[in-house]
Design a protein around this motif. Structure first.
Motif, short mmCIF file in Angstrom:
data_model
loop_
_atom_site.label_atom_id
_atom_site.label_comp_id
_atom_site.label_asym_id
_atom_site.label_seq_id
_atom_site.Cartn_x
_atom_site.Cartn_y
_atom_site.Cartn_z
N ASN A 161 38.25 36.56 39.71
CA ASN A 161 37.39 36.31 38.55
C ASN A 161 36.91 37.62 37.93
O ASN A 161 36.88 37.77 36.70
CB ASN A 161 36.20 35.44 38.97
CG ASN A 161 35.42 34.93 37.77
OD1 ASN A 161 36.00 34.49 36.78
ND2 ASN A 161 34.10 35.00 37.86
N GLU A 162 36.53 38.57 38.77
CA GLU A 162 36.10 39.88 38.26
C GLU A 162 37.25 40.60 37.57
O GLU A 162 37.06 41.23 36.52
CB GLU A 162 35.55 40.73 39.41
CG GLU A 162 34.21 40.26 39.95
CD GLU A 162 33.72 41.11 41.10
OE1 GLU A 162 33.98 42.34 41.07
OE2 GLU A 162 33.07 40.58 42.02
N LEU A 163 38.43 40.51 38.13
CA LEU A 163 39.58 41.12 37.47
C LEU A 163 39.86 40.46 36.13
O LEU A 163 40.20 41.13 35.15
CB LEU A 163 40.81 41.02 38.37
CG LEU A 163 40.82 41.89 39.63
CD1 LEU A 163 42.02 41.56 40.52
CD2 LEU A 163 40.83 43.38 39.27
N SER A 164 39.69 39.15 36.08
CA SER A 164 39.92 38.42 34.83
C SER A 164 38.99 38.88 33.72
O SER A 164 39.39 38.97 32.56
CB SER A 164 39.75 36.92 35.08
OG SER A 164 39.83 36.20 33.87
N GLN A 165 37.76 39.17 34.08
CA GLN A 165 36.78 39.60 33.08
C GLN A 165 37.16 40.92 32.43
O GLN A 165 36.64 41.27 31.37
CB GLN A 165 35.40 39.69 33.74
CG GLN A 165 34.85 38.31 34.13
CD GLN A 165 33.60 38.40 34.98
OE1 GLN A 165 33.04 39.48 35.18
NE2 GLN A 165 33.15 37.26 35.49
#
Length: 384
Positions: A161-165
């Protein structure tokens, strides 16, 4: 005044049209990217997990002409279309292969328009067939499978999720690294696998990836990675029998030195795995020495005993080995080959065991930093 109002109206209409066209262009770009991803028939990969550290240690990389260049661009120009990267949970013994380092590496891969295979080790250190050490932060839940599953799920989900952001989602994700034995153990014992525990934990990792993929509306393929084809035969049989079925890729390490199968024999188990489980298959780790010389005090892992077939320890031998393995994988129905740590060159820095690199004779760069003939293997991607 009336003319001015009409002029303002025209400007507003023009602005809306510009924004609309930009949106269409963005949508088309997303569609084109997805199409490009789908059109990759074979992944020609490089595991570049060591690159950031090597550069901080002073490593310099040169192309086949001897021209110093940014290393990701060298691989891209040769034809590499996939970068594999390992991720440790909380490696307090190094500043590399942690989240911050991996994020930087993924950005470099994306900047070079290469796909990413992210390898969760689910450990604070090297995970391999002989050890699957639980992260220190999770040790208190070692014997609480349900709680441990939640930790694994949340860690996987939150990381992605952090990478997606930051628009850094990988295209493929490994649930563990060389998970021949049971994952998340306290020590290096290799007793019988508790499949009730093992399948629960692996499926929690799989679910986290599927959930992020659905939430972000972005396809992410899932890989399970086993060391050596002969181990893949029994492992995937036991795993599927115990409910591990929702994955896309069979990932294998293949080093003839440690395998029961010589190079001219390995096509059979690869075909068996593909036909039995109807999954895509990729060799995600292999390498071959271009010399038997050692450049530093760190002993080479691949020595004379690593040689196979008629391929000598030379640049041509390295290239011929890779070309032959590629043909074998293709003929078996496989769809990818990743060279492990082609840029782990010798520097003045230290590993956990010695100064230098234990891989300096098996990289795709010689001791002056110039690309070896082996790197020409990737050219096949440009011609496909």
């Amino acid at each position: 005044m009336r003319y001015f109002s009409f002029y303002i109206l025209q400007c507003l209409i023009l602005s809306i049209l510009v924004i609309s066209c930009a949106s269409c262009e963005s949508d088309n770009q997303e569609t084109n990217n997805n199409t490009d991803n789908d059109s990759i028939e074979f992944y020609f990969g490089s595991d570049l997990s060591y690159v950031n550290e090597m550069e901080d240690c002073g490593a310099v990389y040169k192309d086949q002409s001897g021209v110093e260049k940014e290393v990701y661009s060298i691989f891209k120009q040769e034809g590499t279309n996939l970068v594999r990267l390992r991720l440790w949970h909380n490696p307090d013994w190094t500043d590399y292969s942690n989240y911050s380092d991996v994020k930087k590496a993924i950005q470099r891969a994306k900047n070079s328009n290469m796909k990413v295979l992210l390898d969760f080790h689910y450990s604070d250190t090297w995970a391999d067939p002989s050890r699957q050490l639980i992260p220190e932060a999770w040790l208190s839940e070692l014997n609480n499978t349900e709680a441990l599953g939640e930790l694994l799920y949340n860690y996987t989900y939150n990381t992605l999720n952090e990478l997606s952001q930051e628009n850094l989602l990988p295209e493929i994700v490994q649930v563990g690294n060389e998970i021949n034995t049971m994952i998340l153990q306290e020590d290096e014992t290799n007793g019988p696998i508790d499949w009730q525990r093992n399948s629960y934990l692996i499926n929690k990792g799989i679910k986290a990836i599927r959930d992020i993929s659905e939430l972000k509306n972005k396809p992410i393929e899932i890989m399970l990675h086993i060391a050596q084809p002969e181990n893949g035969l029994w492992w995937f049989e036991q795993a599927t029998t115990n409910g591990i079925t929702d994955f896309d890729w069979i990932g294998l390490s293949y080093y003839p030195l440690w395998s029961e199968y010589e190079l001219d024999e390995v096509q059979v188990p690869l075909e068996t795995l593909i036909n039995t489980y109807n999954k895509k298959l990729m060799i995600v780790e292999t390498a071959y020495p271009f010399t038997l010389n050692n450049a530093d005090s760190a002993n080479n892992i691949l020595g004379e005993e690593a040689l196979t077939g008629d391929f000598p320890a030379s640049e041509q031998g390295q290239l011929d080995y890779l070309n032959q393995l590629y043909i074998i994988i293709k003929d078996a129905g496989g769809q990818g080959l990743v060279y492990w740590e082609p840029a782990w060159v010798s520097t003045n820095c230290f590993t956990q065991w010695a100064q230098g690199s234990h891989w300096d004779n098996a990289t795709l760069f010689d001791n002056s930093g110039k690309a070896t003939l082996g790197i020409k293997f990737y050219n096949k991607a440009l011609n496909n």
